[in-house]
Every structure is written in structure tokens, then in C-alpha cells.
Write a protein that holds these residues in place. Structure first.
Motif, PDB file in Angstrom:
ATOM      1  N   ARG A 268       0.648  -1.101  -0.150  1.00 57.01           N
ATOM      2  CA  ARG A 268       0.049  -0.059   0.078  1.00 57.01           C
ATOM      3  C   ARG A 268       0.723   1.142   0.027  1.00 57.01           C
ATOM      4  NH1 ARG A 268      -2.671   1.470   5.536  1.00 57.01           N
ATOM      5  NH2 ARG A 268      -0.517   2.408   5.652  1.00 57.01           N
ATOM      6  N   ASP A 269       1.792   1.361   0.752  1.00 54.20           N
ATOM      7  CA  ASP A 269       3.032   2.271   0.812  1.00 54.20           C
ATOM      8  C   ASP A 269       3.663   2.536  -0.477  1.00 54.20           C
ATOM      9  OD1 ASP A 269       2.050   2.859   3.291  1.00 54.20           O
ATOM     10  OD2 ASP A 269       3.994   2.184   4.405  1.00 54.20           O
ATOM     11  N   ARG A 270       3.798   1.279  -1.250  1.00 55.77           N
ATOM     12  CA  ARG A 270       4.485   1.619  -2.395  1.00 55.77           C
ATOM     13  C   ARG A 270       3.535   2.062  -3.452  1.00 55.77           C
ATOM     14  NH1 ARG A 270       9.847  -0.885  -3.097  1.00 55.77           N
ATOM     15  NH2 ARG A 270       9.341  -1.717  -4.941  1.00 55.77           N
ATOM     16  N   LEU A 271       2.249   1.729  -3.303  1.00 57.06           N
ATOM     17  CA  LEU A 271       1.273   2.381  -4.233  1.00 57.06           C
ATOM     18  C   LEU A 271       1.532   4.007  -4.153  1.00 57.06           C
ATOM     19  CD1 LEU A 271      -1.750   0.120  -4.497  1.00 57.06           C
ATOM     20  CD2 LEU A 271      -0.274   0.602  -6.191  1.00 57.06           C
ATOM     21  N   ILE A 272       1.446   4.409  -2.683  1.00 59.00           N
ATOM     22  CA  ILE A 272       1.673   5.839  -2.435  1.00 59.00           C
ATOM     23  C   ILE A 272       2.987   6.546  -3.037  1.00 59.00           C
ATOM     24  CG2 ILE A 272       1.184   7.597  -0.737  1.00 59.00           C
ATOM     25  CD1 ILE A 272      -0.356   5.610   0.907  1.00 59.00           C
ATOM     26  N   ARG A 273       3.786   5.975  -2.735  1.00 59.10           N
ATOM     27  CA  ARG A 273       5.101   6.395  -2.901  1.00 59.10           C
ATOM     28  C   ARG A 273       5.593   6.375  -4.360  1.00 59.10           C
ATOM     29  NH1 ARG A 273       8.886   6.908   2.450  1.00 59.10           N
ATOM     30  NH2 ARG A 273       9.827   8.439   0.953  1.00 59.10           N
ATOM     31  N   LEU A 274       5.252   5.375  -4.936  1.00 62.36           N
ATOM     32  CA  LEU A 274       5.475   5.231  -6.573  1.00 62.36           C
ATOM     33  C   LEU A 274       4.315   5.422  -7.247  1.00 62.36           C
ATOM     34  CD1 LEU A 274       7.618   1.748  -6.016  1.00 62.36           C
ATOM     35  CD2 LEU A 274       8.427   4.007  -6.335  1.00 62.36           C
ATOM     36  N   GLY A 275       3.175   4.978  -7.080  1.00 61.42           N
ATOM     37  CA  GLY A 275       1.949   5.376  -7.785  1.00 61.42           C
ATOM     38  C   GLY A 275       1.628   6.707  -8.088  1.00 61.42           C
ATOM     39  N   ILE A 276       1.679   7.533  -7.161  1.00 59.34           N
ATOM     40  CA  ILE A 276       1.259   8.896  -7.062  1.00 59.34           C
ATOM     41  C   ILE A 276       2.198   9.484  -8.049  1.00 59.34           C
ATOM     42  CG2 ILE A 276       0.898  10.925  -6.080  1.00 59.34           C
ATOM     43  CD1 ILE A 276      -0.114   9.496  -3.770  1.00 59.34           C
ATOM     44  N   PRO A 277       3.748   9.480  -7.807  1.00 63.38           N
ATOM     45  CA  PRO A 277       4.593  10.045  -8.781  1.00 63.38           C
ATOM     46  C   PRO A 277       4.387   9.751 -10.148  1.00 63.38           C
ATOM     47  CG  PRO A 277       5.574   9.522  -6.799  1.00 63.38           C
ATOM     48  CD  PRO A 277       4.309   8.948  -6.991  1.00 63.38           C
ATOM     49  N   LEU A 278       4.014   8.193 -10.503  1.00 61.61           N
ATOM     50  CA  LEU A 278       3.809   7.730 -12.037  1.00 61.61           C
ATOM     51  C   LEU A 278       2.809   8.278 -12.383  1.00 61.61           C
ATOM     52  CD1 LEU A 278       4.270   5.669 -14.153  1.00 61.61           C
ATOM     53  CD2 LEU A 278       3.033   4.220 -12.740  1.00 61.61           C
TER      54      LEU A 278
ATOM     55  N   LEU B 239       7.054  -1.262  -9.095  1.00 58.45           N
ATOM     56  CA  LEU B 239       5.512  -1.656  -8.586  1.00 58.45           C
ATOM     57  C   LEU B 239       5.261  -3.036  -8.693  1.00 58.45           C
ATOM     58  CD1 LEU B 239       3.503   1.386  -9.221  1.00 58.45           C
ATOM     59  CD2 LEU B 239       3.890   0.562  -6.968  1.00 58.45           C
ATOM     60  N   VAL B 240       5.411  -3.723 -10.033  1.00 57.81           N
ATOM     61  CA  VAL B 240       5.009  -4.804 -10.214  1.00 57.81           C
ATOM     62  C   VAL B 240       5.999  -5.872  -9.197  1.00 57.81           C
ATOM     63  CG1 VAL B 240       5.074  -6.787 -11.936  1.00 57.81           C
ATOM     64  CG2 VAL B 240       4.435  -4.410 -12.404  1.00 57.81           C
ATOM     65  N   LEU B 241       7.295  -5.701  -9.311  1.00 54.19           N
ATOM     66  CA  LEU B 241       8.099  -6.472  -8.534  1.00 54.19           C
ATOM     67  C   LEU B 241       7.969  -6.327  -6.805  1.00 54.19           C
ATOM     68  CD1 LEU B 241      11.826  -5.616 -10.123  1.00 54.19           C
ATOM     69  CD2 LEU B 241      10.406  -7.799 -10.332  1.00 54.19           C
ATOM     70  N   GLY B 242       7.329  -5.147  -6.461  1.00 53.79           N
ATOM     71  CA  GLY B 242       6.973  -5.069  -5.087  1.00 53.79           C
ATOM     72  C   GLY B 242       5.772  -5.854  -4.912  1.00 53.79           C
ATOM     73  N   LEU B 243       4.827  -6.092  -5.747  1.00 48.96           N
ATOM     74  CA  LEU B 243       3.508  -6.749  -5.759  1.00 48.96           C
ATOM     75  C   LEU B 243       3.823  -8.078  -5.531  1.00 48.96           C
ATOM     76  CD1 LEU B 243       0.421  -7.144  -5.461  1.00 48.96           C
ATOM     77  CD2 LEU B 243       0.501  -6.990  -8.160  1.00 48.96           C
TER      78      LEU B 243
ATOM     79  N   ARG C 113       5.962  13.455   1.185  1.00 52.91           N
ATOM     80  CA  ARG C 113       5.350  12.140   1.543  1.00 52.91           C
ATOM     81  C   ARG C 113       5.560  11.133   0.422  1.00 52.91           C
ATOM     82  NH1 ARG C 113       4.026   7.826   2.487  1.00 52.91           N
ATOM     83  NH2 ARG C 113       2.058   6.999   3.531  1.00 52.91           N
ATOM     84  N   VAL C 114       5.795  11.858  -0.946  1.00 54.64           N
ATOM     85  CA  VAL C 114       5.715  10.940  -2.065  1.00 54.64           C
ATOM     86  C   VAL C 114       7.086  10.975  -2.688  1.00 54.64           C
ATOM     87  CG1 VAL C 114       3.307  10.530  -2.400  1.00 54.64           C
ATOM     88  CG2 VAL C 114       4.494  12.495  -3.476  1.00 54.64           C
ATOM     89  N   LEU C 115       7.900  12.152  -2.467  1.00 55.73           N
ATOM     90  CA  LEU C 115       8.959  12.436  -3.449  1.00 55.73           C
ATOM     91  C   LEU C 115      10.123  12.610  -2.380  1.00 55.73           C
ATOM     92  CD1 LEU C 115       8.060  14.818  -6.052  1.00 55.73           C
ATOM     93  CD2 LEU C 115       8.412  12.211  -6.388  1.00 55.73           C
TER      94      LEU C 115
END
Length: 391
Positions: A116-126, A172-176, A389-391
Motif C-alpha cells: 500500500r505504501d509502495r502504491l502511494i510512494r511510487l504510484g502517485i509520482p507515476l 511496483l510489479v516487483l513489489g507486488l 510524502r511521495v517524493l
């Protein structure tokens, strides 16, 4: 690349846990404390290389960037060699470092809070890059779209791949996948921590085994996904290097438990440099051949990549391991720089476009201006409430 994936909180990850024996020289705790020096500096240096890499594409005569200028053949050839050398190792190196602290993060948070944290920290910048930065990078081509009678929506959707943020997609994929693995494995956090292997050694046979496996898997993969392939839907520009990215990410996962980064010796660092020097020219020279000779080319690629990574890890750990205000600042902004650097590069390249000079001179000017501007812009961006928080 992100603070979370590369530089977790030192108190949580660096203290030994119950039932874990660590060595002062090679134990996992020592390696994680050392990260505050050499991995911070290495991370910043690799980010500068990313900026230089994309600056080189600007003057390489390769239509692979948001803004390019036709250059003389001599400069363009030099840039192509520079790009090819970088490509053999530097993104794989990023995946290696990104994987290093993932197990400790999952230990603290659990698999699904971690993702979930990866989605925030990587998904939002993406998503932010795709929605905001990508259209700005393409704004120079808007007159052509308007002249052709296409709508603003068609312009917005054109070239809709994520650009350099493909790296974040793959992370993100590798983290999942890793979160699923840890969830299915079903071991408690204490059991996971007690699985640390103390007093690790990185033997030469282990290194050669890694090179051999990478060679076989990469060669087999490229029979289906040949060099030069581009995946437009996901925007992956180098899918033919995907085995290296995945394998080195996994090596990073294992290195956290086993203290492999700290276990590399100075002699192995020098050996890595020799490996890179010996394998580099054949890897470039055989890159266009087919059949058995291409297998030799893939082998030389992996020898070069592993050799450079070994040499740089030992160099930074033994010689560039101190942290100060500058290195902390450079590392702290590194992920933000990665996200925004295309915008800075294109803006500066357009600004210096009237300069009449050889490609290599314009490249140097672009890098000298763009690198400090990237870090300054990243710093200012991260001062906006909520952005850090995300960058």
C-alpha cells in the motif's frame, strides 16, 4: 530510487534482532549502517548519470527522447557508445539497490501495508508524471497536431507511455510479487528476521554462477524479445534487459539478509574493474551479430555489468563513504530529480538550442546547467506541503 525502497529508517533496519548473530565487518547490521554513506552517495551519482544519459540522447541522432537535435556524425557516434555502455549496467544497478531494503520494510509493515505504501510512494509520482509532466514535454509538437485537425484530447493521449517512469512501473510489479510471496509464505516477522545469514562471503564461484545464469536466461529471453524491442503499451524501452532487472532486484533482496554488499572485498572490486575492461569492447562489438557469437555477446554484457557493479560498490564503500550536508541533500532529492529531470533537460536544451557548437560541447553545457537546476527544482518541489510524502 525512492527514499522508501532504498533508504529506510535506520533505527528499524540496522539494529540486530533477537536470535541473529552479526559480524562487525560483514553482518547485515553493519552493512545497513554503512548505507548512510556509500549507498547515499552511489544513489546520487547514479541519478546524475541518468540525467547525463538522457542529455546524450538529445544530441545522439536517436529519436528516443522528447527533444532532439541533429548533430555531426562524430559526436553522435560517441554518444551512442556512451548510451550503450550505460545501458548494459546502470538500470540493473538501480534495481539491485532498490531491492536491498525491501525485506526489512516488509518485516516492519507486513506485506500488504508495504505494498500500500509502495502504491502511494511510487504510484502517485507515476500518475503525476503521466498527467502533468508528459503533456508539457510534448507541447512543442502541439502546432503539428492542431494543423492536422486533431483535438486537444488526441494530443494528450498521443505518446501516452510513462517515459523514464517505466522504472517505477516495474518496481511496483516487483513489489507486488514480493508482497504476494511473503504473504503466501506465511512466516512471522520474528522468523523472517531470524533467517539472516551471518558472516556472509561472496565467493568467486557465486559471482560466476550469477553471470552464467544471467547469460543463459537473457539469451533465451532475447530469442523471443530481441534487442531493440520496445513495448509501447507499458512504455518499457528496453524489455530485452528485463531478466537482468529482475535478477538483480532479487540479488538485492538476498543481499539484505546475507550482508553481501559489505562482504565484497577490495580485491574483488579490482577484479570487477578488470572484468569490465576486458568484456566491454567485445560486448559492444558483438552486439549486432547472430547465432553462437551473439551468445558470446550476451555473456560479455553480463560480465561487464557485474564487473562494473562490483567495482563501484567497493569503490564507494571504501573511498566515498562519508556523509555530509551535500551528500545528504543530493541523496534526499534523488527520486524527485528522477521524476522531474526530463522537464528540466528539455527546457534547458531548448534554451541553448541557438548555441552554435559541436554536439559534445552542447552536451557538456546541458549537463552542467541541468544537474544543479534539477536538484534545486526537486528541493523546492519537496518543500510544498504533502509532496515530501511521495517524493
Amino acid at each position: 530510487m525512492t527514499n522508501e525502497t532504498v533508504l529506510p529508517e535506520p533505527a528499524a533496519d540496522s539494529r540486530p534482532t533477537t536470535g541473529t548473530r552479526t559480524s562487525p565487518a560483514t553482518g547485515p547490521a553493519a552493512g545497513l549502517r554503512g548505507r548512510l554513506g556509500y549507498l547515499d552517495n552511489l544513489r546520487a551519482a547514479l541519478t546524475v548519470l541518468v540525467v547525463a544519459h538522457h542529455a546524450a540522447i538529445t544530441y545522439s541522432n536517436l529519436p528516443l527522447w522528447y527533444y532532439t537535435e541533429p548533430r555531426d556524425n562524430a559526436s553522435a557516434t560517441g554518444f551512442v557508445i556512451f548510451l550503450a555502455v550505460n545501458q548494459m549496467y546502470f538500470m540493473g544497478f538501480f534495481f539491485l539497490i532498490s531491492g536491498l531494503f525491501v525485506p526489512g520494510s516488509v518485516d516492519r509493515k507486513g506485506p500488504w501495508r508495504f505494498f500500500r505504501d509502495r502504491l502511494i510512494r511510487l504510484g502517485i509520482p507515476l500518475v503525476g508524471f503521466w498527467l502533468l509532466i508528459r503533456p508539457l514535454l510534448a507541447i512543442g509538437s502541439w502546432p503539428e497536431y492542431r494543423k492536422a485537425g486533431l483535438s486537444p484530447l488526441a494530443f494528450f493521449l498521443a505518446g501516452s507511455d510513462p517515459g523514464p517512469m517505466w522504472f517505477v512501473e516495474v518496481l511496483l510489479v516487483l513489489g507486488l510479487v514480493y508482497a504476494i510471496y511473503r504473504s503466501v509464505r506465511g512466516r512471522s516477522l520474528d522468523q523472517q528476521r531470524s533467517a539472516v545469514v551471518p558472516d556472509a562471503r561472496v565467493g568467486n564461484r557465486m559471482i560466476m554462477l550469477l553471470i552464467g545464469v544471467l547469460t543463459v536466461v537473457t539469451y533465451s529471453w532475447r530469442l523471443v524479445v530481441p534487442s531493440g524491442t520496445y513495448w509501447p503499451i507499458v512504455g518499457l524501452p528496453t524489455p530485452y534487459y528485463l531478466p537482468q532487472y529482475v535478477f538483480l532486484f532479487v540479488v538485492g533482496l538476498l543481499a539484505q539478509r546475507r550482508g553481501w554488499f559489505s562482504a565484497l572485498t577490495v580485491r574483488q572490486g579490482w577484479a570487477g574493474l578488470v572484468m569490465a575492461l576486458v568484456a566491454g569492447v567485445p560486448a559492444l562489438g558483438f552486439s549486432t551479430v547472430h547465432g553462437p557469437a551473439y551468445l558470446a555477446s550476451v555473456f560479455c554484457e553480463q560480465v561487464f555489468a557485474v564487473g562494473v557493479i562490483m567495482a563501484l560498490l567497493v569503490l564507494f564503500r571504501t573511498r566515498i563513504n562519508r556523509t555530509g550536508a551535500v551528500s545528504r541533500f543530493a541523496s534526499g532529492q534523488a527520486f524527485a530529480v528522477y521524476v522531474i529531470h526530463p522537464l528540466v533537460l528539455v527546457a534547458v536544451a531548448r534554451l541553448i538550442a541557438p548555441l552554435a557548437a559541436p554536439g559534445v560541447v552542447k552536451f557538456a553545457v546541458l549537463v552542467v546547467i541541468a544537474v544543479p537546476v534539477c536538484w534545486a527544482a526537486a528541493y523546492l518541489l519537496r518543500r510544498i506541503p504533502g509532496v515530501r510524502r511521495v517524493l
